[in-house]
Design an enzyme around this catalytic site. Structure first.
Site, PDB file in Angstrom:
ATOM      1  N   ASP A 339       0.858  -1.181   0.000  1.00  0.00           N
ATOM      2  CA  ASP A 339       0.000   0.000   0.000  1.00  0.00           C
ATOM      3  C   ASP A 339       0.900   1.239   0.000  1.00  0.00           C
ATOM      4  OD1 ASP A 339      -2.319   1.608   0.316  1.00  0.00           O
ATOM      5  OD2 ASP A 339      -1.964   1.683   2.462  1.00  0.00           O
ATOM      6  N   PHE A 496     -11.992  21.128  -6.860  1.00  0.00           N
ATOM      7  CA  PHE A 496     -11.039  20.302  -7.617  1.00  0.00           C
ATOM      8  C   PHE A 496     -11.726  19.028  -8.094  1.00  0.00           C
ATOM      9  CE2 PHE A 496      -8.057  16.834  -7.942  1.00  0.00           C
ATOM     10  CZ  PHE A 496      -6.997  17.385  -8.653  1.00  0.00           C
ATOM     11  N   LYS A 717      -7.155  -5.064  -5.324  1.00  0.00           N
ATOM     12  CA  LYS A 717      -5.866  -5.414  -4.720  1.00  0.00           C
ATOM     13  C   LYS A 717      -5.758  -6.916  -4.505  1.00  0.00           C
ATOM     14  CE  LYS A 717      -5.065  -1.048  -2.246  1.00  0.00           C
ATOM     15  NZ  LYS A 717      -4.793  -0.413  -0.940  1.00  0.00           N
TER      16      LYS A 717
END
Length: 999
Positions: A339, A496, A717
């Site tokens: 990670d 953003f 993952k």
């Protein structure tokens, strides 16, 4: 911030059941793997109104309960061929015609093995229970009709209303009902879900936020949909079996096949006369020691010893071994999947660089910026009130002080940061009284935002003198070094987005009425927006090479007429029915032209201690490192560079976004033409590639020196881990620190959790828990190496111990007309496997071929371990040949040298056998430890002392004579001396790599 929250444990819904009619249906439902998930309706604060009984909010990492412990442990043991084989052999001794020797000869070793295993599993279960109890015992405030009461986390029920205090972990899935803030806002961290430690703004349900303080005055319920596949879900494995165990299991089957063949040969040489089936089985039992039952117990005890050594290593303090069955896996790893946030980085942003085009400021020159801000602040107070209005004239170049002030002011205004002050609420915790005792001092102020970068920028402006002191939805205030408050009215905010890569804000300064449009963003997005310059691109590249995250800051002054025109067009665009987003973006872009470039900022995401040397160490060891993160592409790429996951002279191929098969095919072809470059790919593109070109993509990615997968979900993952396992057959290791890493950690062959800021979920679910990423270097290079080497040597030597005595039995039976009669009986067999040889053999767990300092200095030595050469069919065959040679010499030597009585054969051969085993242990050892010497002499002493009590097997008058001594010495010398000579010649003419370094 105190929050009233309705509890809804969706993640536990997998154990919910529907009402069943009869016992058969209940049993079928229990045995079924997938449970039915459905929506639920829950009344506010009334758990008793729930139509169904929902599971407890308890964390449970235990493998067994009180009923399944013994059956579960026995199943885990007897699923291995070795133990199942010995169970069958031991049970066969209850049949009189198959009985070879005493019952305890077979049942005592088997019972000892099972006892050790049960005790070890029980200790592990107790430790898991204690860890779970600690987590489940955390106290929370529950809101009831009679007031607040304290309840344990495990006692929280569906429908309870829980008060979560500031800085307190949220104990389950919840619905946000009410907060002490009037606007219903609350900042939360989702680090246990997605690994991000930044604060995210959440707003309470509007109708419940407006309700009176007594939420029990209303009758309401919540309808919640059934659980979906999201980041709250993860997959796990029940148990783990190491590669070494599987390899030994294969060798055990080979030994069993050899045992059966040998037994068939014996019966065939008899001519298959009489009840040959019974004789065949008797020979199988007779040669059963060729498969040593002590193999499992020695390896399990060795693994426990390795775990103890790891936890006692002062160089990696705080390391915990949670799974004691796979420490040798640490020495076989090829892929390390890590990670980013909290593992490689601390997620703490530090402002490092401010570049104004002509001048650059770093951490050592920030005091100059502060002096400019202080100087200009005093000038504003004393000079501006009496200064004449500016006269028209030629445009002059701004001074450095004014440019610094404009840049710092822009950074202090263009953000979404909110200053938060600690509330000194009354004891009853009522939100109405929380505002009474607010402390607005600098020491009591903290900043909260959805991006840690923005917090770092605002903290920096505070450090140089311009402080954000207050902010709400429509205004914000800055404080200058002189104490003056500058107030600004927020007219518009443009947040953003990953598409625009920039954010903007339009503010009006209340004292002057000036309207200014500020904007900041990535250099790729801002380059075409700002006025022409010749330094931005170059300096962005320089900062990126330093591992800094860059932001370009610009501004544009607007007149009142310009802003009114923009506002009218902006509001019209927001009211459009068709193509609203495009029209809004077009209006905003009309302002984003020819903006004045103010500065370029560089922010560093603080890496964990010694991340760079650790990654370099792992890379030199031949371990391929993949970084899997939920962060955006730019951030992940920046960290890959700054951490040296990607070396400075290495190219990076950024996999372009693909959405269909054709785009994926083109991009894979483009990637195939690249050589020796790191790969950066997003989770969406990865999913498309795996859907259509799984094999091709994995094959190409495995050739890369490093891979970065950004915007990865926890499920992705774990999927990547399984892909590497399926396509490469290499051992994988996953390391992380958040709840979002649990699926990856449990899917890997070896899981490592870091106990840090993101809680203990990853640490509790992992096989090994460490406190810092840098500890993984010593964990793999030193402890992984030693565990694998020692287990390989220990396993093969224990098999040698069984094969040599089986060879002697075969020679004995073949000479005496192939009779199925045991050579050694009773205590001789039990003593041989235990007190006479156990301690020296087990002392091999202390052996090491390379000193820890050498293993860390030359990580290239680790590459040899991944090839599995320490335990292979080649090394196994060598040990088989050694066993056959020594067993034959010992048996034939004793038969040749004995004179009158057969009991002398037993005494000579058994004594020589014990001495041979002790000398072979000494031959196998590479680095002596004082406990090894003690074990050798202790075992020899035990054998010599026990001779006085073995009159049932030995002739005591014979073993005290000189002929006995020289015959035993001669046989032992012939069996061991050639091996010592071979070892000496091999070390002299073909030494292993580690011996070269040691010398």
């Amino acid at each position: 911030i105190t929050s009233y929250i309705y509890f809804n444990p969706l993640c536990k819904l997998a154990t919910d059941t529907q009402p069943r009619i009869n016992c058969c249906d209940c049993l079928a439902h229990i045995c079924r793997r997938k449970k039915e998930l459905k929506a639920r309706t829950v009344w506010l604060g009334c758990p008793e109104k729930c139509e169904e009984k929902y599971p407890k909010n308890a964390i449970k990492n235990q493998k067994y309960n009180i009923f399944t412990f013994v059956p579960g442990v026995l199943y885990q043991q007897f699923k291995f061929f070795l133990n199942l084989y010995f169970l069958v052999v031991a049970c066969s001794q209850f049949v009189p015609s198959l009985k070879i020797g005493y019952l305890y000869t077979y049942w005592a070793p088997l019972g000892f093995v099972l006892a050790v295993t049960v005790v070890r599993e029980a200790v592990d279960e107790v430790r898991r229970h204690q860890r779970d109890k600690e987590m489940n015992s955390q106290l929370y405030s529950k809101l009831t009709v009679r007031g607040k009461i304290q309840v344990k986390s495990s006692d929280i029920q569906v429908g309870d209303m829980i008060i979560v205090e500031k800085n307190q972990r949220i104990p389950a899935d919840m619905i946000f009902l009410r907060t002490s803030e009037k606007n219903g806002a609350c900042f939360i961290r989702t680090d246990q879900l997605d690994g991000e430690t930044d604060w995210k703004l959440k707003v309470a349900v509007g109708c419940t936020q407006r309700l009176p303080a007594d939420l029990f005055s209303v009758s309401a319920y919540v309808y919640a949909q059934r659980p979906q596949l999201d980041i709250h879900s993860f997959e796990g494995n029940f148990t783990r079996v190491g590669l070494l165990d599987l390899e030994l299991n294969r060798l055990t089957k080979a030994l069993f096949l050899a045992q059966v063949v040998l037994s068939v040969v014996m019966v065939a040489l008899q001519g298959f006369v009489g009840p040959w089936f019974r004789n065949l089985f008797r020979f199988i039992v007779l040669f059963s020691y060729i498969i040593p039952i002590s193999l499992r117990v020695n390896l399990d005890m060795g693994k426990s010893a390795y775990g103890w050594m790891i936890m006692k290593d002062e160089n990696i303090p705080g390391t915990v071994v949670r799974t004691s069955t796979i420490p040798e896996e640490l020495g076989r790893l090829v892929y390390l999947l890590t990670d980013k946030t909290g593992t490689l980085t601390q997620n703490e942003m530090i402002f490092k660089r401010l570049h104004l085009g002509t001048v650059s400021y770093g951490t050592d020159t920030m005091d100059e910026i502060q002096s400019h801000i202080v100087q200009l602040s005093s000038c504003v107070l004393t000079v501006l009130p009496i200064a004449p209005p500016s006269l028209p004239g030629p445009k002059v170049r701004k001074s450095v002080s004014s440019r610094i002030h404009e840049a710092v002011k822009a950074i202090a205004l263009c953000h979404n940061v909110t200053p938060v002050y600690e509330s000194h609420a009354s004891v009853n915790g009522e939100p109405e009284s929380a505002e009474a005792d607010q402390d607005y001092s600098d020491d009591n102020r903290t900043y909260q935002a959805s991006s840690p970068d923005e917090v770092a920028l605002v903290r920096w402006t505070e450090s140089v003198g311009l402080t954000l002191v207050n902010r709400d939805l429509t205004s914000l205030q800055l404080k200058t070094p002189s104490g003056q408050i500058l107030s600004f009215h927020i007219l518009q905010i443009f947040p953003f987005t990953s598409e625009s890569k920039r954010m903007g804000i339009i503010v009006r300064e209340e004292s002057t009425g000036e309207i200014t449009f500020y904007m900041k963003g990535a250099d790729v997005a801002m380059a075409s927006i700002v006025q022409y310059n010749d330094w931005l691109e170059e300096e962005c590249g320089n900062m990126a090479r330093e591992g800094l995250r860059t932001l370009v800051v610009a501004k544009k002054s607007l007149s009142e007429e310009q802003y009114q025109d923009f506002e009218n067009r902006y509001n019209q665009a927001k009211l459009s029915i068709h193509d609203r987003a495009l029209k809004v973006a077009a209006v905003v872009e009309s302002l984003e032209r020819e903006m004045e470039l103010l500065c370029l900022t560089g922010v560093e995401d603080q890496l964990q201690a010694d991340v760079r040397p650790t990654l370099e160490l792992l890379r030199n060891a031949g371990i391929k490192i993949w970084m899997l993160t939920g962060d955006k592409l730019e951030t992940a790429t920046c960290i890959a560079k700054s951490s040296h996951l990607v070396s400075r002279n290495q190219d990076i191929h950024v996999f372009r976004p693909v959405s269909n098969r054709g785009e994926a095919h083109l991009e894979l072809n483009a990637f195939r033409r690249k050589h020796d470059c790191a790969l950066v790919i997003s989770g969406d593109s990865l999913e498309v590639c795996l859907r259509y070109y799984e094999h091709e993509f994995v094959e190409l990615a495995c050739q890369c020196p490093a891979v970065v997968c950004c915007r990865c979900s926890p499920t992705q993952k774990a999927q990547i881990v399984r892909l590497l396992q399926q396509h490469t057959a290499n051992r994988t290791c996953a390391i992380g620190d958040g709840g979002n890493d649990v699926s990856m950690i449990q899917a890997a062959d070896c899981g490592i959790g870091i106990e840090g800021k993101e809680g203990k979920q990853a640490s509790l679910a992992a096989d090994f828990s460490i406190t810092q990423f840098k500890h993984i270097g010593r964990l793999l290079m030193v402890h992984g190496r030693n565990s694998y080497k020692r287990s390989a040597a220990l396993g093969q030597f224990v098999m040698h111990r069984g094969m040599i005595i089986s060879t002697m039995q075969a020679v004995f039976s073949s000479i005496f007309f192939f009779a199925s009669v045991p050579l050694y009986q009773g205590f001789l067999m039990v003593g041989y496997a235990t007190i006479y040889t156990m301690f020296p053999v087990f002392s091999l767990v202390l052996d090491q071929d390379v000193k820890p300092e050498m293993a860390l200095l030359y990580p290239e030595l680790y590459k040899d371990l991944t090839k599995g050469r320490s335990l292979s069919f080649k090394t196994f065959l060598i040990w088989v040949l050694i066993s056959v040679y020594q067993g034959g010499i010992l048996m034939y030597g004793a038969l040749v040298l004995f004179e009158s009585e057969f009991v002398h054969v037993v005494a000579i051969s058994f004594t020589a056998l014990i001495l041979t085993e002790l000398l072979m242990v000494a031959l196998t050892i590479r680095t002596w430890h004082w406990l090894m010497v003690v074990a050798e002499f202790f075992s020899l002493g035990c054998y010599l002392a026990s001779l006085a009590f073995l009159n049932e097997y030995f002739d005591l008058s014979f073993i005290t004579t000189w002929p006995f001594l020289w015959k035993v010495s001669a046989i032992t010398l012939v069996s061991c001396l050639p091996l010592y000579i071979i070892k000496y010649l091999k070390r002299k003419f073909s030494p292993p790599s580690y011996s070269k370094l040691s010398s």
